[in-house]
Design a protein around this motif. Structure first.
Motif, mmCIF file in Angstrom:
data_model
loop_
_atom_site.group_PDB
_atom_site.id
_atom_site.type_symbol
_atom_site.label_atom_id
_atom_site.label_comp_id
_atom_site.label_asym_id
_atom_site.label_seq_id
_atom_site.Cartn_x
_atom_site.Cartn_y
_atom_site.Cartn_z
ATOM 1 N N ALA A 2 0.834 -1.207 0.000
ATOM 2 C CA ALA A 2 0.000 0.000 0.000
ATOM 3 C C ALA A 2 0.871 1.261 0.000
ATOM 4 C CB ALA A 2 -0.928 -0.003 1.217
ATOM 5 N N HIS A 3 1.969 1.218 0.742
ATOM 6 C CA HIS A 3 2.891 2.354 0.774
ATOM 7 C C HIS A 3 3.481 2.592 -0.620
ATOM 8 C CE1 HIS A 3 5.589 5.216 2.714
ATOM 9 N NE2 HIS A 3 6.604 4.673 2.064
ATOM 10 N N ASP A 28 0.877 4.053 -2.929
ATOM 11 C CA ASP A 28 0.610 5.467 -2.613
ATOM 12 C C ASP A 28 1.719 6.382 -3.111
ATOM 13 O OD1 ASP A 28 -1.708 4.831 -1.345
ATOM 14 O OD2 ASP A 28 -0.896 4.980 0.697
ATOM 15 N N GLU A 29 2.956 5.927 -2.975
ATOM 16 C CA GLU A 29 4.102 6.807 -3.212
ATOM 17 C C GLU A 29 4.646 6.743 -4.632
ATOM 18 O OE1 GLU A 29 5.473 8.897 -0.887
ATOM 19 O OE2 GLU A 29 3.856 8.323 0.486
#
Lengths: 63, 192
Positions: free
Chosen positions: B51-52, B55-56
């Protein structure tokens, strides 16, 4: 799962393509079966998650 | 004391810890210099790292895990989750990057428990029991210029993993490390 995911999935046993059968779901595939075009092994999709473990590993893992 | 109680864990799914944070941040830093492509996170657990990254980075992210509870948690985070043994059900040359925080703790066979937390943490007697097949098979699913980003602990032995990578045709470069009281965590980047 997104239908586009099919492009990058293969049979874990012989690496051949998979056909999608009995698919249902609206934006994404929620349930259905992935069938190997070579060996005929069947892999279930449940709650949007394809289970592509080889048959012998489905049983071996802790619950 | 078994691995789960040593780490103060008691759920079915490994939750983010120091290793997850280090790998997530390092992978973002390393991959942001590459053109966006498709990425696989193996052994995603809670889905935190996947998920990180989603997102990034402007990459397509797919995650996998052996554990059905982990696949569910990852999907609940909105990730594309596949229940899989390492990279086995992914097509050849499908990914530009593969990220993996493996089970790496060396474990006495007598202390092994038959539950999902043990699967998430234990690397068998050598600590390499999952890392070894991963390094041997990841090349098949990576594009020619693709990269594998792998977290390793000093408890497992970074040189052994670098050796396995070389046998599989990769050069391994340490791109980050962080020391803790019991171990030093190193992030290795594997390229061909």
């Amino acid at each position: 799962m997104k239908e586009s995911l099919l492009d990058i999935l293969c049979c874990p046993l012989d690496k051949h393509d998979l056909d999608l059968e009995d698919a249902s779901g609206e934006d994404e595939i929620e349930s259905g079966t992935l069938v190997c075009t070579e060996c005929g092994e069947r892999y279930p999709i449940e709650d949007g998650i394809p289970n592509l473990l080889p048959p012998d590993m489905r049983e071996e893992t802790p619950a | 004391m078994d691995l789960a109680s040593r780490r103060g864990l008691e759920t079915d799914v490994y939750q983010p810890a120091e290793d997850s944070h280090l790998l997530a941040e390092t992978a973002v830093e390393r991959l942001s210099s590459r053109s966006p492509g498709r990425l696989l996170e193996v052994g995603t657990g809670s889905g935190y790292i996947g998920a990180h990254l989603a997102d990034e980075l402007a990459w397509d992210v797919v995650v996998s895990d052996l554990n059905p509870h982990a696949c569910r948690q990852a999907r609940d985070r909105g990730l594309d989750a596949v229940r899989a043994d390492l990279v086995e059900p992914f097509a050849t040359s499908s990914f530009d990057a593969v990220v993996f925080n493996p089970p790496y703790l060396p474990t006495d066979p007598d202390d092994e428990r038959d539950d999902w937390m043990e699967v998430a943490l234990s690397g068998g007697h050598s600590g390499l029991v999952v890392i070894e097949p991963f390094v041997e098979t990841v090349g098949r699913v990576l594009a020619t210029d693709g990269v594998a980003v792998l977290l390793v602990s000093s408890l497992t032995g970074v040189p052994s993993v670098v050796g396995l990578a070389a046998e599989a045709g990769f050069s391994a470069i340490a791109v980050a490390d962080e020391s803790f009281p019991y171990e030093t965590l190193t992030v290795l980047e594997l390229v061909r």
